[in-house]
Design a protein around this motif. Sequence first.
Motif, PDB file in Angstrom:
ATOM      1  N   THR A  70      83.364  27.124  69.405  1.00  0.00           N
ATOM      2  CA  THR A  70      82.829  25.988  70.340  1.00  0.00           C
ATOM      3  C   THR A  70      83.677  24.941  68.829  1.00  0.00           C
ATOM      4  OG1 THR A  70      81.620  26.287  71.702  1.00  0.00           O
ATOM      5  CG2 THR A  70      81.757  23.849  71.287  1.00  0.00           C
ATOM      6  N   ASN A  71      83.126  25.574  68.075  1.00  0.00           N
ATOM      7  CA  ASN A  71      83.462  24.875  66.535  1.00  0.00           C
ATOM      8  C   ASN A  71      83.208  25.923  65.417  1.00  0.00           C
ATOM      9  OD1 ASN A  71      83.023  22.911  64.515  1.00  0.00           O
ATOM     10  ND2 ASN A  71      80.977  22.801  64.454  1.00  0.00           N
ATOM     11  N   PRO A  72      84.965  25.720  65.649  1.00  0.00           N
ATOM     12  CA  PRO A  72      85.545  26.481  64.500  1.00  0.00           C
ATOM     13  C   PRO A  72      84.841  26.201  63.092  1.00  0.00           C
ATOM     14  CG  PRO A  72      87.226  25.681  64.790  1.00  0.00           C
ATOM     15  CD  PRO A  72      85.980  25.751  65.959  1.00  0.00           C
ATOM     16  N   MET A  73      84.686  25.617  63.100  1.00  0.00           N
ATOM     17  CA  MET A  73      85.016  25.115  61.191  1.00  0.00           C
ATOM     18  C   MET A  73      83.706  26.042  60.354  1.00  0.00           C
ATOM     19  SD  MET A  73      83.470  21.202  59.547  1.00  0.00           S
ATOM     20  CE  MET A  73      81.263  21.468  59.822  1.00  0.00           C
ATOM     21  N   VAL A  74      84.386  26.069  59.659  1.00  0.00           N
ATOM     22  CA  VAL A  74      83.630  26.922  58.526  1.00  0.00           C
ATOM     23  C   VAL A  74      83.672  26.060  57.130  1.00  0.00           C
ATOM     24  CG1 VAL A  74      84.035  28.248  56.782  1.00  0.00           C
ATOM     25  CG2 VAL A  74      84.439  28.961  59.225  1.00  0.00           C
ATOM     26  N   GLN A 126      89.068  19.361  58.375  1.00  0.00           N
ATOM     27  CA  GLN A 126      88.294  20.817  58.750  1.00  0.00           C
ATOM     28  C   GLN A 126      89.030  22.266  58.443  1.00  0.00           C
ATOM     29  OE1 GLN A 126      86.467  19.903  62.586  1.00  0.00           O
ATOM     30  NE2 GLN A 126      85.662  18.422  61.161  1.00  0.00           N
ATOM     31  N   LEU A 127      88.335  23.140  57.497  1.00  0.00           N
ATOM     32  CA  LEU A 127      89.216  24.679  57.992  1.00  0.00           C
ATOM     33  C   LEU A 127      88.104  25.711  58.429  1.00  0.00           C
ATOM     34  CD1 LEU A 127      89.765  24.680  53.606  1.00  0.00           C
ATOM     35  CD2 LEU A 127      91.481  23.732  55.606  1.00  0.00           C
ATOM     36  N   ASN A 128      89.209  26.460  59.224  1.00  0.00           N
ATOM     37  CA  ASN A 128      88.655  27.431  60.120  1.00  0.00           C
ATOM     38  C   ASN A 128      88.869  28.615  58.797  1.00  0.00           C
ATOM     39  OD1 ASN A 128      91.297  28.427  60.134  1.00  0.00           O
ATOM     40  ND2 ASN A 128      91.424  28.318  61.872  1.00  0.00           N
ATOM     41  N   ASN A 129      88.018  30.086  59.795  1.00  0.00           N
ATOM     42  CA  ASN A 129      87.771  31.247  59.181  1.00  0.00           C
ATOM     43  C   ASN A 129      89.363  31.568  58.320  1.00  0.00           C
ATOM     44  OD1 ASN A 129      89.372  31.779  60.886  1.00  0.00           O
ATOM     45  ND2 ASN A 129      87.474  33.910  60.759  1.00  0.00           N
TER      46      ASN A 129
END
Length: 158
Positions: A70-74, A126-129
């Motif tokens: 839901t919130n993929p922010m890493v 915001q960055l994902n994995n």
Amino acid sequence: MVRAYKGVTLIELVIVIAILGISAASLIPLGASWVAKTQVEKTQKLLVEAYNKATTEAIKNPNGKLQTDTNPMVAKLTVTNGSSGAEGVINVKASDDSTVLWSTKYPAAVSITLNASSGSSCTAIQLNNNAALIDTTCTGGYTISRSGVSNVTVTAQF
């Protein structure tokens, strides 16, 4: 017999002081623009360092976040410009958005704007994995400017 005195006259001394004054007055704007350029360059290096730290954190993905969450922010990079003479702050935050992993300050006269697609605003990156941008309104670019005696502006991409 006429005796010759050695030394400088008052007129010669005034001329030398006037020349020094004119030289100093012409160098002041040059010094101010050099300071402005140096502040912008230093801030740019700090911002790029923060972005590199955020991408490293995103790739490490210590909390095991997935792009399908839901919130993929890493990792998150935020910029807060200074006001009323206070310094600005660049933060790199973890996925919980409250843990600050890295922080630095930059001069109050310098402002950073994270570029966004037309008509939108971008307050954080915001960055994902995979270290990819999550928010599509953020373009991954930035503008750093310094106002005052000398105006200097730099626009670039991460």
